[in-house]
Design a protein around this motif. Sequence first.
Motif, PDB file in Angstrom:
ATOM      1  N   TYR A 287      -0.483  -4.752   7.452  1.00 37.39           N
ATOM      2  CA  TYR A 287      -1.561  -4.490   6.495  1.00 37.39           C
ATOM      3  C   TYR A 287      -2.835  -5.267   6.873  1.00 37.39           C
ATOM      4  O   TYR A 287      -3.944  -4.702   6.870  1.00 37.39           O
ATOM      5  CB  TYR A 287      -1.126  -4.908   5.084  1.00 37.39           C
ATOM      6  N   ALA A 288      -2.675  -6.546   7.184  1.00 35.84           N
ATOM      7  CA  ALA A 288      -3.839  -7.385   7.503  1.00 35.84           C
ATOM      8  C   ALA A 288      -4.545  -6.891   8.756  1.00 35.84           C
ATOM      9  O   ALA A 288      -5.786  -6.801   8.805  1.00 35.84           O
ATOM     10  CB  ALA A 288      -3.396  -8.839   7.674  1.00 35.84           C
ATOM     11  N   ARG A 289      -3.799  -6.535   9.805  1.00 38.12           N
ATOM     12  CA  ARG A 289      -4.420  -6.065  11.051  1.00 38.12           C
ATOM     13  C   ARG A 289      -5.133  -4.737  10.833  1.00 38.12           C
ATOM     14  O   ARG A 289      -6.239  -4.512  11.350  1.00 38.12           O
ATOM     15  CB  ARG A 289      -3.345  -5.927  12.122  1.00 38.12           C
TER      16      ARG A 289
ATOM     17  N   TYR B 137       0.850  -1.180   0.000  1.00 36.49           N
ATOM     18  CA  TYR B 137       0.000   0.000   0.000  1.00 36.49           C
ATOM     19  C   TYR B 137       0.901   1.251   0.000  1.00 36.49           C
ATOM     20  O   TYR B 137       1.950   1.271   0.684  1.00 36.49           O
ATOM     21  CB  TYR B 137      -0.912   0.027   1.230  1.00 36.49           C
ATOM     22  N   PRO B 138       0.535   2.287  -0.740  1.00 36.43           N
ATOM     23  CA  PRO B 138       1.384   3.490  -0.802  1.00 36.43           C
ATOM     24  C   PRO B 138       1.349   4.288   0.508  1.00 36.43           C
ATOM     25  O   PRO B 138       0.280   4.616   1.020  1.00 36.43           O
ATOM     26  CB  PRO B 138       0.774   4.280  -1.961  1.00 36.43           C
ATOM     27  N   SER B 139       2.523   4.533   1.066  1.00 30.43           N
ATOM     28  CA  SER B 139       2.646   5.307   2.302  1.00 30.43           C
ATOM     29  C   SER B 139       4.111   5.696   2.471  1.00 30.43           C
ATOM     30  O   SER B 139       4.994   4.836   2.349  1.00 30.43           O
ATOM     31  CB  SER B 139       2.159   4.512   3.509  1.00 30.43           C
ATOM     32  N   VAL B 140       4.364   6.975   2.745  1.00 26.97           N
ATOM     33  CA  VAL B 140       5.740   7.444   2.896  1.00 26.97           C
ATOM     34  C   VAL B 140       6.406   6.775   4.089  1.00 26.97           C
ATOM     35  O   VAL B 140       7.554   6.295   4.024  1.00 26.97           O
ATOM     36  CB  VAL B 140       5.767   8.986   3.038  1.00 26.97           C
ATOM     37  N   TYR B 141       5.686   6.681   5.197  1.00 29.64           N
ATOM     38  CA  TYR B 141       6.251   6.057   6.391  1.00 29.64           C
ATOM     39  C   TYR B 141       6.487   4.552   6.162  1.00 29.64           C
ATOM     40  O   TYR B 141       7.533   4.012   6.524  1.00 29.64           O
ATOM     41  CB  TYR B 141       5.314   6.284   7.570  1.00 29.64           C
ATOM     42  N   LEU B 142       5.517   3.906   5.532  1.00 31.16           N
ATOM     43  CA  LEU B 142       5.662   2.460   5.310  1.00 31.16           C
ATOM     44  C   LEU B 142       6.750   2.149   4.300  1.00 31.16           C
ATOM     45  O   LEU B 142       7.403   1.104   4.380  1.00 31.16           O
ATOM     46  CB  LEU B 142       4.325   1.865   4.857  1.00 31.16           C
TER      47      LEU B 142
END
Length: 348
Positions: free
Chosen positions: A323-325, A298-303
């Motif tokens: 991601y699942a949680r 999933y797109p995310s700067v932190y991730l």
Amino acid sequence: MASKNGISRRDEDEVCPVCKSSRYLNPNMRFLINPECYHKMCESCVDRIFSSGPSSCPVAGCRKTLRKNRFRAQTFEDIGVEREVDIRRRVMHILNRREEEFDSKRAYDDFLEQREEMIANLVCRTDVARTEAQLQRYATENMQSIRANQAIEEEEASSFQARMTLEQEEARLRRQLAREQIENERREIQAGREDMLSRLASGSSADAAAIAREGHKVLLKKSSARRSEEDRIRQKQAALRGSELKRSGLSASADMASSSGLIKGLRKIKTPEPEKPYDPFMGYVPEKRDYYTLQQSYPSVYLDRVKNDTRVAAGGYDLREYYARTMVEAFAGLGCFVEDEVAQRSVA
């Protein structure tokens, strides 16, 4: 096994309870039994007591009325087995429903269990009056279907006997053909040898190889013709067997409903559905969700920073678990309807 009088148990069984005659003194003595009480007595006592008409059983304590035409020779050594076989034959003669008359295999199994229960009641003398009344009522109300099934059983028995006779005749013909083939081969080989020897004796030494090759060709031609004849006979027998089976094919019985209420589920039989493969998780798929599909990323700067950090991955952390949680927490309330739960809570 000897008794106190020195007479074996077998000798005691071979003594007529009426006239006390023994098979030891009369080896030609013939014992008979009557299905009404299954008391064994000699044939001379049966003629003497029951020739003038029905009479009570002469065995002490038995008050049943017996008729001479019901007496017959004992088939099994044990009277209990003889009685059980007779009861089973009589009940199955009446309750002769076939599997194709029932709606399902379960209904047919229930009928078989019910029939065995009635047989056990009669054999063990448990609730005999009610069981006999049920059999009599069923036989009266379903006489047509009973006779139809009896006719089908007789037709199947005759068809089976005809099939066995046909197979035996085919086996006899095959044995006869094999013997004839062996004898013909022996005669042909002997004749070929004699012919080859006579030609070699009358010819020159240069013709020996040609004569041998010619004799070998003749034997090969005869064996090929013999195999063709065997194939033709085999095809003829297969066609004969097919026509016989087609002639003796049994038509399926029509739907017959019972009006007595004794047997349930009498309909046209249905083919049972094949069993599904065993699923230990009862259809549960770990990666399958009702409201969303879990993506690989999933797109995310932190991730993205965490994903590219080797220190995080070195500890065994999997970003897909995060991601699942997160997705489970986001969609957790979609299947819950608060108003319905409050209404049910207030009613309770």
